[in-house]
Write a protein that holds these residues in place. Structure first.
Motif, PDB file in Angstrom:
ATOM      1  N   GLU A 224       0.497 -27.259  -1.164  1.00  0.00           N
ATOM      2  CA  GLU A 224       0.656 -27.951  -2.438  1.00  0.00           C
ATOM      3  C   GLU A 224       1.856 -27.365  -3.174  1.00  0.00           C
ATOM      4  N   ALA A 225       2.638 -28.229  -3.776  1.00  0.00           N
ATOM      5  CA  ALA A 225       3.831 -27.791  -4.502  1.00  0.00           C
ATOM      6  C   ALA A 225       3.716 -28.191  -5.964  1.00  0.00           C
ATOM      7  N   ILE A 226       4.343 -27.382  -6.808  1.00  0.00           N
ATOM      8  CA  ILE A 226       4.463 -27.709  -8.226  1.00  0.00           C
ATOM      9  C   ILE A 226       5.940 -27.639  -8.588  1.00  0.00           C
ATOM     10  N   GLU A 227       6.336 -28.421  -9.562  1.00  0.00           N
ATOM     11  CA  GLU A 227       7.738 -28.449  -9.970  1.00  0.00           C
ATOM     12  C   GLU A 227       7.865 -28.006 -11.417  1.00  0.00           C
ATOM     13  N   PHE A 228       8.917 -27.246 -11.666  1.00  0.00           N
ATOM     14  CA  PHE A 228       9.245 -26.790 -13.007  1.00  0.00           C
ATOM     15  C   PHE A 228      10.630 -27.305 -13.356  1.00  0.00           C
ATOM     16  N   ILE A 229      10.835 -27.560 -14.627  1.00  0.00           N
ATOM     17  CA  ILE A 229      12.149 -27.969 -15.093  1.00  0.00           C
ATOM     18  C   ILE A 229      12.757 -26.788 -15.846  1.00  0.00           C
ATOM     19  N   ALA A 230      13.860 -26.270 -15.323  1.00  0.00           N
ATOM     20  CA  ALA A 230      14.550 -25.137 -15.944  1.00  0.00           C
ATOM     21  C   ALA A 230      15.217 -25.590 -17.237  1.00  0.00           C
ATOM     22  N   ASP A 231      15.639 -24.623 -18.028  1.00  0.00           N
ATOM     23  CA  ASP A 231      16.297 -24.918 -19.304  1.00  0.00           C
ATOM     24  C   ASP A 231      17.521 -25.814 -19.145  1.00  0.00           C
TER      25      ASP A 231
ATOM     26  N   LYS B 197      11.132 -26.145  -7.309  1.00  0.00           N
ATOM     27  CA  LYS B 197       9.858 -26.390  -6.635  1.00  0.00           C
ATOM     28  C   LYS B 197       9.288 -25.061  -6.129  1.00  0.00           C
ATOM     29  N   PHE B 198       8.005 -24.844  -6.397  1.00  0.00           N
ATOM     30  CA  PHE B 198       7.281 -23.686  -5.888  1.00  0.00           C
ATOM     31  C   PHE B 198       6.094 -24.176  -5.078  1.00  0.00           C
ATOM     32  N   TYR B 199       5.746 -23.417  -4.057  1.00  0.00           N
ATOM     33  CA  TYR B 199       4.608 -23.742  -3.202  1.00  0.00           C
ATOM     34  C   TYR B 199       3.459 -22.792  -3.512  1.00  0.00           C
ATOM     35  N   ILE B 200       2.294 -23.350  -3.710  1.00  0.00           N
ATOM     36  CA  ILE B 200       1.123 -22.548  -4.074  1.00  0.00           C
ATOM     37  C   ILE B 200       0.556 -21.894  -2.826  1.00  0.00           C
ATOM     38  N   GLU B 201       0.602 -20.562  -2.802  1.00  0.00           N
ATOM     39  CA  GLU B 201       0.047 -19.782  -1.703  1.00  0.00           C
ATOM     40  C   GLU B 201      -1.448 -19.539  -1.917  1.00  0.00           C
ATOM     41  N   GLU B 202      -1.801 -19.270  -3.177  1.00  0.00           N
ATOM     42  CA  GLU B 202      -3.195 -18.956  -3.511  1.00  0.00           C
ATOM     43  C   GLU B 202      -3.370 -19.144  -5.008  1.00  0.00           C
ATOM     44  N   GLN B 203      -4.589 -19.374  -5.424  1.00  0.00           N
ATOM     45  CA  GLN B 203      -4.879 -19.456  -6.851  1.00  0.00           C
ATOM     46  C   GLN B 203      -6.186 -18.733  -7.127  1.00  0.00           C
ATOM     47  N   THR B 204      -6.326 -18.255  -8.357  1.00  0.00           N
ATOM     48  CA  THR B 204      -7.535 -17.543  -8.754  1.00  0.00           C
ATOM     49  C   THR B 204      -7.732 -17.714 -10.252  1.00  0.00           C
TER      50      THR B 204
ATOM     51  N   LEU C 227      -0.315 -17.806  -7.197  1.00  0.00           N
ATOM     52  CA  LEU C 227       0.652 -17.027  -6.426  1.00  0.00           C
ATOM     53  C   LEU C 227       1.523 -18.054  -5.731  1.00  0.00           C
ATOM     54  N   VAL C 228       2.811 -18.077  -6.054  1.00  0.00           N
ATOM     55  CA  VAL C 228       3.712 -19.104  -5.534  1.00  0.00           C
ATOM     56  C   VAL C 228       4.932 -18.479  -4.870  1.00  0.00           C
ATOM     57  N   THR C 229       5.521 -19.250  -3.953  1.00  0.00           N
ATOM     58  CA  THR C 229       6.783 -18.876  -3.323  1.00  0.00           C
ATOM     59  C   THR C 229       7.714 -20.076  -3.382  1.00  0.00           C
ATOM     60  N   ALA C 230       9.003 -19.824  -3.238  1.00  0.00           N
ATOM     61  CA  ALA C 230       9.985 -20.902  -3.239  1.00  0.00           C
ATOM     62  C   ALA C 230      10.250 -21.407  -1.821  1.00  0.00           C
ATOM     63  N   ASP C 231       9.761 -20.683  -0.817  1.00  0.00           N
ATOM     64  CA  ASP C 231      10.033 -21.032   0.575  1.00  0.00           C
ATOM     65  C   ASP C 231       8.759 -20.854   1.391  1.00  0.00           C
ATOM     66  N   THR C 232       8.378 -21.860   2.150  1.00  0.00           N
ATOM     67  CA  THR C 232       7.154 -21.774   2.950  1.00  0.00           C
ATOM     68  C   THR C 232       7.405 -21.226   4.349  1.00  0.00           C
ATOM     69  N   ASP C 233       8.654 -21.140   4.765  1.00  0.00           N
ATOM     70  CA  ASP C 233       8.970 -20.730   6.137  1.00  0.00           C
ATOM     71  C   ASP C 233       9.309 -19.249   6.285  1.00  0.00           C
TER      72      ASP C 233
ATOM     73  N   ALA D 275       9.461 -13.998   1.950  1.00  0.00           N
ATOM     74  CA  ALA D 275       9.852 -14.714   0.732  1.00  0.00           C
ATOM     75  C   ALA D 275       9.335 -13.999  -0.510  1.00  0.00           C
ATOM     76  N   GLU D 276      10.125 -14.078  -1.563  1.00  0.00           N
ATOM     77  CA  GLU D 276       9.694 -13.517  -2.833  1.00  0.00           C
ATOM     78  C   GLU D 276       8.615 -14.412  -3.416  1.00  0.00           C
ATOM     79  N   ALA D 277       7.650 -13.758  -4.049  1.00  0.00           N
ATOM     80  CA  ALA D 277       6.542 -14.494  -4.647  1.00  0.00           C
ATOM     81  C   ALA D 277       6.501 -14.210  -6.144  1.00  0.00           C
ATOM     82  N   LEU D 278       5.948 -15.141  -6.870  1.00  0.00           N
ATOM     83  CA  LEU D 278       5.717 -14.982  -8.305  1.00  0.00           C
ATOM     84  C   LEU D 278       4.240 -15.208  -8.579  1.00  0.00           C
ATOM     85  N   ILE D 279       3.740 -14.525  -9.584  1.00  0.00           N
ATOM     86  CA  ILE D 279       2.407 -14.830 -10.074  1.00  0.00           C
ATOM     87  C   ILE D 279       2.592 -15.515 -11.416  1.00  0.00           C
TER      88      ILE D 279
END
Length: 88
Positions: free
Chosen positions: A4-11, A17-24, A33-39, A43-47
């Protein structure tokens, strides 16, 4: 399996686009927990933390920046994703 992917609009109007790795949910707050690359296994992740009011139909996510909160969430995500190593 497609993630599943979510999209953000920067300033500047750029769509990111970020891909959801996990949610809690911790203490009534949703986190992703999202990453910008699924392959890329390195890859760097953000919470991301949902800061929207409960009455809102849309989520409003911001990156977790508080180090104590971030460390606690890393432990939670590592427990739910047993085969994944998450580093700060």
């Amino acid at each position: 399996m497609e993630m599943e992917a979510i999209e953000f609009i920067a300033d500047d109007g750029t769509i990111i686009k970020f891909y959801i790795e996990e949610q809690t949910r911790v203490n009534g707050v949703n986190y992703l927990l999202v990453t910008a690359d699924t392959d890329d296994e390195e890859a760097e992740a953000l919470i991301l933390k949902d800061i929207s009011p409960d009455s809102s139909e849309e989520a409003d996510y911001v990156p977790v920046e508080d180090e104590t909160e971030l460390r606690a969430l890393l432990k939670v995500f590592e427990e739910t994703m047993e085969d994944t190593e998450i580093r700060m």
